[in-house]
Write an enzyme that holds these catalytic residues in place. Structure first.
Site, mmCIF file in Angstrom:
data_model
loop_
_atom_site.group_PDB
_atom_site.id
_atom_site.type_symbol
_atom_site.label_atom_id
_atom_site.label_comp_id
_atom_site.label_asym_id
_atom_site.label_seq_id
_atom_site.Cartn_x
_atom_site.Cartn_y
_atom_site.Cartn_z
ATOM 1 N N ASP A 1 41.856 43.375 42.154
ATOM 2 C CA ASP A 1 40.615 43.324 41.358
ATOM 3 C C ASP A 1 40.746 44.073 40.041
ATOM 4 O O ASP A 1 39.767 44.610 39.523
ATOM 5 C CB ASP A 1 39.420 43.894 42.144
ATOM 6 C CG ASP A 1 39.253 43.225 43.480
ATOM 7 O OD1 ASP A 1 39.357 42.003 43.526
ATOM 8 O OD2 ASP A 1 39.040 43.934 44.488
ATOM 9 N N LYS B 1 42.872 40.697 36.616
ATOM 10 C CA LYS B 1 44.022 39.835 36.298
ATOM 11 C C LYS B 1 43.579 38.474 35.781
ATOM 12 O O LYS B 1 44.223 37.903 34.909
ATOM 13 C CB LYS B 1 44.896 39.628 37.551
ATOM 14 C CG LYS B 1 45.568 40.890 38.039
ATOM 15 C CD LYS B 1 46.427 40.613 39.255
ATOM 16 C CE LYS B 1 45.653 40.259 40.508
ATOM 17 N NZ LYS B 1 44.809 41.319 41.061
ATOM 18 N N HIS C 1 39.717 35.355 41.548
ATOM 19 C CA HIS C 1 39.967 35.595 40.127
ATOM 20 C C HIS C 1 38.788 35.074 39.313
ATOM 21 O O HIS C 1 38.508 33.882 39.309
ATOM 22 C CB HIS C 1 41.272 34.930 39.687
ATOM 23 C CG HIS C 1 42.486 35.585 40.273
ATOM 24 N ND1 HIS C 1 43.724 35.009 40.316
ATOM 25 C CD2 HIS C 1 42.643 36.812 40.834
ATOM 26 C CE1 HIS C 1 44.590 35.846 40.879
ATOM 27 N NE2 HIS C 1 43.946 36.941 41.211
ATOM 28 N N GLN D 1 45.844 39.975 44.608
ATOM 29 C CA GLN D 1 45.727 41.338 45.139
ATOM 30 C C GLN D 1 46.479 42.327 44.217
ATOM 31 O O GLN D 1 46.565 42.067 43.037
ATOM 32 C CB GLN D 1 46.228 41.429 46.588
ATOM 33 C CG GLN D 1 45.329 40.730 47.598
ATOM 34 C CD GLN D 1 45.633 39.261 47.767
ATOM 35 O OE1 GLN D 1 46.763 38.874 47.857
ATOM 36 N NE2 GLN D 1 44.602 38.445 47.841
ATOM 37 N N THR E 1 47.248 43.902 52.584
ATOM 38 C CA THR E 1 47.172 42.489 52.938
ATOM 39 C C THR E 1 48.516 42.114 53.565
ATOM 40 O O THR E 1 49.403 42.958 53.698
ATOM 41 C CB THR E 1 46.792 41.617 51.721
ATOM 42 O OG1 THR E 1 46.475 40.298 52.192
ATOM 43 C CG2 THR E 1 47.893 41.555 50.666
ATOM 44 N N PRO F 1 30.612 45.800 48.073
ATOM 45 C CA PRO F 1 30.737 46.777 46.984
ATOM 46 C C PRO F 1 32.138 47.385 46.998
ATOM 47 O O PRO F 1 32.670 47.696 48.060
ATOM 48 C CB PRO F 1 29.686 47.841 47.324
ATOM 49 C CG PRO F 1 29.205 47.544 48.694
ATOM 50 C CD PRO F 1 29.633 46.177 49.094
HETATM 51 P P1 IMP Z 1 43.148 40.345 54.040
HETATM 52 O O1 IMP Z 1 44.017 40.024 52.876
HETATM 53 O O2 IMP Z 1 41.923 39.476 54.126
HETATM 54 O O3 IMP Z 1 43.912 40.369 55.324
HETATM 55 O O4 IMP Z 1 42.580 41.847 53.849
HETATM 56 C C1 IMP Z 1 43.434 42.991 53.895
HETATM 57 C C2 IMP Z 1 42.998 44.026 52.886
HETATM 58 O O5 IMP Z 1 43.244 43.535 51.568
HETATM 59 C C3 IMP Z 1 41.502 44.363 52.917
HETATM 60 O O6 IMP Z 1 41.343 45.721 52.582
HETATM 61 C C4 IMP Z 1 40.922 43.492 51.809
HETATM 62 O O7 IMP Z 1 39.716 44.030 51.286
HETATM 63 C C5 IMP Z 1 42.056 43.553 50.799
HETATM 64 N N1 IMP Z 1 42.084 42.407 49.904
HETATM 65 C C6 IMP Z 1 42.500 41.161 50.171
HETATM 66 N N2 IMP Z 1 42.410 40.375 49.091
HETATM 67 C C7 IMP Z 1 41.943 41.147 48.097
HETATM 68 C C8 IMP Z 1 41.687 40.904 46.713
HETATM 69 O O8 IMP Z 1 41.865 39.817 46.168
HETATM 70 N N3 IMP Z 1 41.219 41.989 46.016
HETATM 71 C C9 IMP Z 1 41.044 43.213 46.569
HETATM 72 N N4 IMP Z 1 41.284 43.476 47.851
HETATM 73 C C10 IMP Z 1 41.738 42.447 48.609
#
Ligand code: IMP
Length: 426
Positions: free
Chosen positions: A13, A16, A41, A224, A239, A304
């Protein structure tokens, strides 16, 4: 410079989407190489706001080619919805979007298991986006995945799905004590996705190789951020893919020898969504101020975001892991009203000072950040277009970030619009 990897240098976040959109103008092909529709995005294009989850933001530029590489996990329903959303806004994807035949596919059991695992973990949960990302990557590594190419072949697909679903249903019944999923309903639903996906599918590694030989410029857009990378992030609060620059190599099927530059995107402060250590997290009052000014709510889940001071320890980690050649510093204007701005330069834990990012979760969770304090600029930045017009204290802050990260700042963003971007000329 022709082939650029653009990555998030914090916990995702970072903004990008905006930089990808700007760099896409100078590129021929834009590639997503990891993650799935957990990403979000946000791009403002011709006064319309777009939130893209799977398709590279380059799709908004009519003549650009976009690729979803083998390292991405695809939820066909989410992709179908995204294509429909783009079509409704007059963005055509046919003939411009190419999907790797080796990308893995997300199935209903991945979503269900993500949800069940998160609720079962209680206080130890990760705070995932519940899009089935982790379970899909887990199946890929455990050799229980179904790739796009498998879906295209009905015989292969039928037998793979049968074998895998039998195993999943056993898990659902015996471990999670929930109902089985129906083979027929998944099979029929995904048969429909086969027809929808077919026109987009190809060997994208070959496509990129041919583009390279024709001297096309390729932009690899990371999703990410480095601290969410499964190898280099705050494990297990990460992730399930390689969000760092290395992921572009395996996730797109290109050679590292063909990459010219890696650009890192950071916010002028730090945010993270979900659970996990965050050494520089703000106290509630400051959190509220920055969250509101920065509109810090997840683009995918609406959650949030947690906010904190700029952390040079994770910054240096990201520079090293990715080989960052340049930095884009985003959302500088969010800090406009603060009279003091802090930067974390190290962590302290049990009498020891950590200048390099520690892998030990206990250290990360309990360390005390070592801060230096800088005077704020207390003036709006959103109308400034040239680096030389930035207030003295902004320049000092940016210089300090450059020194701490040993990397030059090449782009500064002071608002969400394209014109609110300053290219630093030296
Ligand atoms: P997952 O990717 O859904 O398995 O989530 C794993 C961790 O990555 C969690 O803390 C999510 O909030 C974080 N996460 C996954 N995608 C994003 C993203 O695009 N931006 C910020 N955090 C992310």
């Amino acid at each position: 410079m022709s082939n650029i990897i653009l990555i998030g240098a914090q916990w995702g976040d970072e903004g990008k989407g905006k930089i990808i959109d700007l760099l896409a103008e100078r590129s021929d092909i834009i590639v997503r190489y990891q993650g799935g529709n957990n990403a979000g995005h946000t791009v403002k294009f011709e006064d319309k706001k777009f939130v893209l989850h799977l398709i590279p933001s380059g799709i908004l530029h009519a003549k650009k080619v976009c690729v979803i590489g083998n390292g991405v996990v695809i939820d066909p329903k989410a992709l179908e919805d995204e294509i429909a959303m783009l079509k409704a806004k007059s963005v055509n994807v046919r003939g411009r979007l190419f999907i790797s035949d080796q990308a893995h596919i997300i199935f209903p059991y991945h979503l269900l298991i993500d949800e069940l695992l998160e609720s079962a973990k209680g206080s130890g949960k990760i705070g995932t986006t519940k899009k089935g990302i982790g379970p899909c990557y887990a199946d890929k590594v455990a050799r229980r995945g179904i790739r796009v190419v498998d879906l295209m072949n009905d015989k292969v697909f039928k037998s793979r799905l049968k074998f895998i679903l039998d195993e999943k249903n056993l898990l659902l019944n015996k471990i999670f004590r929930t109902k089985s999923l129906s083979f027929q309903s998944i099979y029929r639903e995904y048969q429909r996705y086969r027809s929808f996906l077919k026109p987009f599918v190809c060997n994208t590694s070959v496509l990129l190789d041919e583009a390279y030989k024709k001297r096309k410029k390729v932009l690899f857009e990371g999703a990410q951020g480095t601290l969410l990378d499964v190898d280099h992030g705050t494990y297990p609060y990460v992730t399930s893919s390689n969000a760092s620059a290395g992921g572009a190599i395996t996730g797109a099927g290109v050679s590292p020898a063909r990459i010219d530059k890696v650009i890192g995107v950071v916010k002028a402060y730090t945010t993270r969504v979900g659970e996990g250590p965050f050494p520089t997290e703000f106290s509630p009052k400051l959190m509220e101020h920055v969250r509101t000014r920065g509109e810090e709510f997840g683009a995918t889940t609406g959650r949030p975001r947690r906010c904190g001071w700029f952390d040079a320890v994770i910054g240096r980690h990201a520079v090293r892991i990715n080989g960052l050649g340049e930095l884009a510093v985003m959302k500088l204007d969010v800090l406009d009203e603060l009279s003091e701005i802090k930067i974390c330069t190290a962590y302290r834990y049990k009498g020891k000072t950590y200048k390099h990012f520690p892998a030990d979760i206990e250290v990360l969770e309990n360390c005390t950040p070592v801060y230096e304090t800088h005077p704020g600029w207390k003036t709006p930045l959103d109308h400034i277009h040239r680096f030389q017009d930035l207030p003295k204290n902004v320049k000092k802050y940016l210089k300090r970030l450059e020194r701490l990260l040993e990397t030059k700042v090449s782009i500064v963003s002071v608002g969400s619009k394209r014109i609110q971007t300053i290219f630093v000329k030296r």
